[in-house]
Design an enzyme around this catalytic site. Sequence first.
Site, PDB file in Angstrom:
ATOM      1  N   LYS A 186      29.833  48.139  45.860  1.00  0.00           N
ATOM      2  CA  LYS A 186      29.568  46.711  46.115  1.00  0.00           C
ATOM      3  C   LYS A 186      28.900  46.484  47.464  1.00  0.00           C
ATOM      4  O   LYS A 186      28.030  45.624  47.594  1.00  0.00           O
ATOM      5  CB  LYS A 186      30.891  45.921  46.117  1.00  0.00           C
ATOM      6  CG  LYS A 186      31.545  45.791  44.765  1.00  0.00           C
ATOM      7  CD  LYS A 186      32.876  45.086  44.873  1.00  0.00           C
ATOM      8  CE  LYS A 186      33.963  45.964  45.385  1.00  0.00           C
ATOM      9  NZ  LYS A 186      34.615  46.860  44.451  1.00  0.00           N
ATOM     10  N   GLU A 195      25.646  47.553  37.423  1.00  0.00           N
ATOM     11  CA  GLU A 195      26.594  46.894  36.521  1.00  0.00           C
ATOM     12  C   GLU A 195      28.036  46.978  37.007  1.00  0.00           C
ATOM     13  O   GLU A 195      28.792  46.015  36.904  1.00  0.00           O
ATOM     14  CB  GLU A 195      26.492  47.526  35.121  1.00  0.00           C
ATOM     15  CG  GLU A 195      27.291  46.815  34.064  1.00  0.00           C
ATOM     16  CD  GLU A 195      26.814  45.385  33.864  1.00  0.00           C
ATOM     17  OE1 GLU A 195      25.759  45.185  33.273  1.00  0.00           O
ATOM     18  OE2 GLU A 195      27.520  44.455  34.315  1.00  0.00           O
ATOM     19  N   VAL A 243      30.261  44.300  39.713  1.00  0.00           N
ATOM     20  CA  VAL A 243      30.936  43.028  39.424  1.00  0.00           C
ATOM     21  C   VAL A 243      31.665  43.195  38.092  1.00  0.00           C
ATOM     22  O   VAL A 243      31.050  43.521  37.084  1.00  0.00           O
ATOM     23  CB  VAL A 243      29.922  41.860  39.313  1.00  0.00           C
ATOM     24  CG1 VAL A 243      30.642  40.553  38.993  1.00  0.00           C
ATOM     25  CG2 VAL A 243      29.116  41.728  40.596  1.00  0.00           C
ATOM     26  N   GLY A 259      50.849  49.929  41.787  1.00  0.00           N
ATOM     27  CA  GLY A 259      49.565  50.561  42.106  1.00  0.00           C
ATOM     28  C   GLY A 259      48.376  49.647  41.920  1.00  0.00           C
ATOM     29  O   GLY A 259      47.225  50.084  41.975  1.00  0.00           O
ATOM     30  N   GLU A 286      46.501  47.700  47.193  1.00  0.00           N
ATOM     31  CA  GLU A 286      46.499  48.725  48.242  1.00  0.00           C
ATOM     32  C   GLU A 286      47.667  48.462  49.202  1.00  0.00           C
ATOM     33  O   GLU A 286      48.161  47.332  49.285  1.00  0.00           O
ATOM     34  CB  GLU A 286      45.201  48.638  49.061  1.00  0.00           C
ATOM     35  CG  GLU A 286      43.930  48.747  48.247  1.00  0.00           C
ATOM     36  CD  GLU A 286      43.591  50.183  47.892  1.00  0.00           C
ATOM     37  OE1 GLU A 286      44.143  51.099  48.525  1.00  0.00           O
ATOM     38  OE2 GLU A 286      42.788  50.379  46.956  1.00  0.00           O
ATOM     39  N   ASP A 300      36.611  41.114  48.866  1.00  0.00           N
ATOM     40  CA  ASP A 300      36.083  41.758  47.659  1.00  0.00           C
ATOM     41  C   ASP A 300      35.400  40.713  46.763  1.00  0.00           C
ATOM     42  O   ASP A 300      34.289  40.939  46.263  1.00  0.00           O
ATOM     43  CB  ASP A 300      37.246  42.431  46.910  1.00  0.00           C
ATOM     44  CG  ASP A 300      36.820  43.033  45.592  1.00  0.00           C
ATOM     45  OD1 ASP A 300      36.204  44.113  45.614  1.00  0.00           O
ATOM     46  OD2 ASP A 300      37.079  42.417  44.537  1.00  0.00           O
ATOM     47  N   LYS A 353      31.322  40.298  45.598  1.00  0.00           N
ATOM     48  CA  LYS A 353      30.851  40.136  44.208  1.00  0.00           C
ATOM     49  C   LYS A 353      30.073  38.825  44.062  1.00  0.00           C
ATOM     50  O   LYS A 353      29.081  38.755  43.325  1.00  0.00           O
ATOM     51  CB  LYS A 353      32.050  40.169  43.257  1.00  0.00           C
ATOM     52  CG  LYS A 353      32.685  41.561  43.191  1.00  0.00           C
ATOM     53  CD  LYS A 353      34.048  41.529  42.530  1.00  0.00           C
ATOM     54  CE  LYS A 353      34.649  42.924  42.465  1.00  0.00           C
ATOM     55  NZ  LYS A 353      36.070  42.914  42.076  1.00  0.00           N
ATOM     56  N   GLY A 396      38.988  50.025  37.350  1.00  0.00           N
ATOM     57  CA  GLY A 396      39.373  51.214  36.589  1.00  0.00           C
ATOM     58  C   GLY A 396      38.215  52.183  36.504  1.00  0.00           C
ATOM     59  O   GLY A 396      37.072  51.795  36.380  1.00  0.00           O
TER      60      GLY A 396
END
Length: 360
Positions: free
Chosen positions: A128, A152, A155, A209, A212, A223, A227, A341
Amino acid sequence: MKQLRLSLLGFGTVGRWLAEALHLRQAWLQQELDVVMTIVSVATAHHGFIYRGDGLDIPTLLELADTRQPLTAHPGVTHWANILEGLQATGGDVLAEATGATLRSGEPGLSYIRAALAHGMHVVTSSKGPMALAGSDLLSLARAQAVQLRMESTVMSGTPVLSTIREGMAGTNIRAIRGVLNGTVNSILSAMALGRTYAEALAEAQALGYAESDPTDDVEGDDAVAKTLILATVSFGRALTPEQVVRSGITTLTREQMQQALDQGKCIKHVSSLRLLSADGTEVSRATANSGSIPTRLEARVEPQALPLSDPLARIDGLLNAIVIQTDTPAEVTVIGPGAGRFQAGQGMLADLIAIAKSR
Ligand SMILES: NC(=O)c1ccc[n+]([C@@H]2O[C@H](COP(=O)([O-])OP(=O)(O)OC[C@H]3O[C@@H](n4cnc5c(N)ncnc54)[C@H](OP(=O)(O)O)[C@@H]3O)[C@@H](O)[C@H]2O)c1
């Protein structure tokens, strides 16, 4: 048969998934797309840059990485300690960039992407930082070099948002975009809507998890701002700076505020939004803005908003992400999917590589 020689920078969670996916889909890529994708170089922070002109063996690379051996143990490779020097000396058709670039400087990805574009290579990236801070400049450089720059995974990870906007919705006039773009924050808010305090919900997300140990980039909105900046560039062709995004995080939200919203038939979500406004604050389409008939500005915001339950974003819970794109035709498109992921991020890069292969 077309040949696509790849340089893969970053061999962590995403890079390894991508390499394995290319290996597993090798026969399909040849049969369906008439293309052979060969990884000719790989780089990591610890092992530097390795290159083999006739291609690296992916199972060997994965085995070395899994057993924590240096990638230089791969047979027949040439090694550069300096990754940029290695990239510039060897090139390739496409740079696949999956290093852990920061949101503050965009490095190391930014320098790698610039170098590859300047070298005439196509680029796909999952980072990003570079796209948020310099997306407009990088896209201009790609155009000047007649190569593609695709991103791709940056975002909503591999959920196809940017290709939906760039290709699927080509020719529409985008008026506004709203999205829930950070799964960590959304899972915290979903838990708070069930009665947890912010501290309890954060601790739960960390234990699972999802968050962070230092959650600042997520919960303060960095973040989501990154985006939003990428969406501003891709959807509206406007380069905004992080400071131009009106931003507020979720750390001061209380359980009482969440309950009050629910009592009013609403749900608080952390919403990223972009809309074109005229000088008097009226929403205008991109076509009107592009015509130059009236001065316009792009308003960008990242903030908690109480949404009525009829709003598609209000029904997005947990780690899911969603984006609502408002255009002249069709009126409104909503894309919902996972926002993180390694499978998703790798899949986004794979889809970008396939788009490049198809266009050659
Ligand atoms: N994981 C996800 O779910 C996800 C989703 C969407 C986007 N992304 C983005 O994708 C990128 C990669 O994520 P990841 O999860 O794969 O990270 P990761 O597991 O931490 O792997 C990062 C890789 O980049 C390498 N690297 C770090 N600094 C480098 C440098 N200066 N030069 C060359 N290589 C360097 C690391 O080398 P070493 O192995 O030697 O440390 C490692 O191989 C990040 O920008 C991330 O934000 C990730």
